[in-house]
Design a protein around this motif. Structure first.
Motif, PDB file in Angstrom:
ATOM      1  N   SER A   1       0.486  -1.584   0.002  1.00  0.00           N
ATOM      2  CA  SER A   1       0.259   0.042  -0.325  1.00  0.00           C
ATOM      3  C   SER A   1       0.903   1.145  -0.340  1.00  0.00           C
ATOM      4  O   SER A   1       2.173   0.886  -0.170  1.00  0.00           O
ATOM      5  CB  SER A   1      -1.400   0.318   0.615  1.00  0.00           C
TER       6      SER A   1
ATOM      7  N   THR B   1      -7.534  -4.601  -1.049  1.00  0.00           N
ATOM      8  CA  THR B   1      -8.086  -4.948   0.432  1.00  0.00           C
ATOM      9  C   THR B   1      -9.698  -6.244  -0.178  1.00  0.00           C
ATOM     10  O   THR B   1      -9.575  -6.529   1.436  1.00  0.00           O
ATOM     11  CB  THR B   1      -9.285  -3.520   0.391  1.00  0.00           C
TER      12      THR B   1
ATOM     13  N   ALA C   1      -7.533  -8.979   1.108  1.00  0.00           N
ATOM     14  CA  ALA C   1      -7.640  -9.242   2.663  1.00  0.00           C
ATOM     15  C   ALA C   1      -8.952  -9.667   3.440  1.00  0.00           C
ATOM     16  O   ALA C   1      -8.654 -10.206   3.850  1.00  0.00           O
ATOM     17  CB  ALA C   1      -6.897  -7.493   3.269  1.00  0.00           C
TER      18      ALA C   1
ATOM     19  N   CYS D   1       1.515  -1.232   5.384  1.00  0.00           N
ATOM     20  CA  CYS D   1       0.106  -1.179   4.993  1.00  0.00           C
ATOM     21  C   CYS D   1      -0.642   0.210   5.873  1.00  0.00           C
ATOM     22  O   CYS D   1       0.280   1.220   7.456  1.00  0.00           O
ATOM     23  CB  CYS D   1      -1.164  -2.337   6.604  1.00  0.00           C
TER      24      CYS D   1
ATOM     25  N   VAL E   1       0.785  -7.288   4.044  1.00  0.00           N
ATOM     26  CA  VAL E   1       0.223  -6.301   3.815  1.00  0.00           C
ATOM     27  C   VAL E   1       1.755  -5.310   3.826  1.00  0.00           C
ATOM     28  O   VAL E   1       1.829  -4.670   5.118  1.00  0.00           O
ATOM     29  CB  VAL E   1      -1.280  -5.486   3.621  1.00  0.00           C
TER      30      VAL E   1
ATOM     31  N   THR F   1      -5.443   1.804   4.276  1.00  0.00           N
ATOM     32  CA  THR F   1      -5.564   0.464   3.829  1.00  0.00           C
ATOM     33  C   THR F   1      -6.411  -0.441   4.705  1.00  0.00           C
ATOM     34  O   THR F   1      -7.450  -1.632   4.901  1.00  0.00           O
ATOM     35  CB  THR F   1      -4.384  -0.319   3.402  1.00  0.00           C
ATOM     36  N   LEU F   2      -5.529   0.139   6.001  1.00  0.00           N
ATOM     37  CA  LEU F   2      -6.590  -0.600   7.906  1.00  0.00           C
ATOM     38  C   LEU F   2      -8.000  -0.603   7.567  1.00  0.00           C
ATOM     39  O   LEU F   2      -8.949  -1.504   8.452  1.00  0.00           O
ATOM     40  CB  LEU F   2      -5.501  -0.183   8.908  1.00  0.00           C
TER      41      LEU F   2
ATOM     42  N   LEU G   1      -0.850  -7.343   9.002  1.00  0.00           N
ATOM     43  CA  LEU G   1      -0.737  -5.875   8.638  1.00  0.00           C
ATOM     44  C   LEU G   1       0.689  -5.536   9.367  1.00  0.00           C
ATOM     45  O   LEU G   1       0.823  -5.471  10.013  1.00  0.00           O
ATOM     46  CB  LEU G   1      -2.546  -5.074   8.726  1.00  0.00           C
TER      47      LEU G   1
ATOM     48  N   ALA H   1       1.434  -2.748   9.659  1.00  0.00           N
ATOM     49  CA  ALA H   1       1.077  -0.962   9.683  1.00  0.00           C
ATOM     50  C   ALA H   1       1.939  -0.222  10.172  1.00  0.00           C
ATOM     51  O   ALA H   1       2.696  -0.226  10.990  1.00  0.00           O
ATOM     52  CB  ALA H   1      -0.130  -0.959  10.743  1.00  0.00           C
TER      53      ALA H   1
END
Length: 207
Positions: A12, A107, A110, A89, A86, A93-94, A122, A124
């Motif tokens: 992402s 997405t 996911a 991330c 991801v 996107t989260l 993820l 993040a």
């Protein structure tokens, strides 16, 4: 039924594009088939953070799927795989994953991973975190996903940025039962693959 040795990789637009690229390289080394999907924002981040061209990244994946190709195999629960990562991330996107609002193949893939009860990891990337970010992380965790921010392990005494990246990705791959040989493990000898320095750490050394 054993799942094929393949993993879906989403990249992402969060900072840390190198995590996705390096993950593809490690999967190739492990003989794991990779299915790559990049968001449009990821391509902008790529241009800002690296010298890669899109073709360079695609070449590192076994298969590439366009973000708008919602008819791709990875959009279906019948597509068997080990799961999805991801890396990195973004918070957008989260949020889409947490709400089940799939506006792109990334997405959607996911969402499929969660509904099929496969591991979704993820990486993040954001700081500081708002309450909305934290609630979205909680929602994904409650659905069975794993939030794994790429936090450096200083006990590994990293000598370079690449070592820090490799360690984080090694720990992510641990979650799929895959050993990339890049994660320094507590009290064990330093890994050989992907390492260019450092040694094992012990509680005594860190005291």
């Amino acid at each position: 039924m054993t799942a094929p040795r393949r993993l879906v990789v989403g990249i992402s637009g969060a900072s840390g594009f190198i995590y996705g690229v390096r993950l593809l390289e490690l999967l190739e080394q492990l003989g794991i088939e990779s299915h790559l999907v990049l968001s449009r924002a990821a391509q902008l981040t790529m241009a800002h953070e690296t010298d890669y061209k899109l073709a360079d990244v695609i070449a590192r994946a076994s298969h590439h799927h366009r973000a708008d190709d919602v008819a791709a195999g990875i959009a279906s629960g019948s597509f068997r795989c080990l799961g999805m990562v991801v890396a990195p991330c973004s918070m957008r996107t989260l949020a889409e994953i947490a709400s089940g609002a799939s506006s792109s193949l990334l997405t959607r893939a996911a969402d499929v991973t969660l509904k099929e009860r496969r591991p979704l990891v993820l990486m993040a990337r954001e700081t500081p975190l708002t309450l909305a970010h934290l609630r979205n992380m909680t929602a994904v965790t409650e659905m069975g996903g794993i939030i794994a921010p790429p936090v450096p392990a200083f006990y590994a005494r990293p000598q370079s940025l690449s070592q820090m990246v490799d360690h984080s990705l090694g720990r992510v791959l641990d979650l799929f039962g895959l050993d990339a040989g890049t994660a320094l493990r507590w009290g064990e000898p330093a890994p050989q693959a992907g390492a260019d320095g450092g040694h094992s750490a012990t509680p005594k050394e860190l005291a």
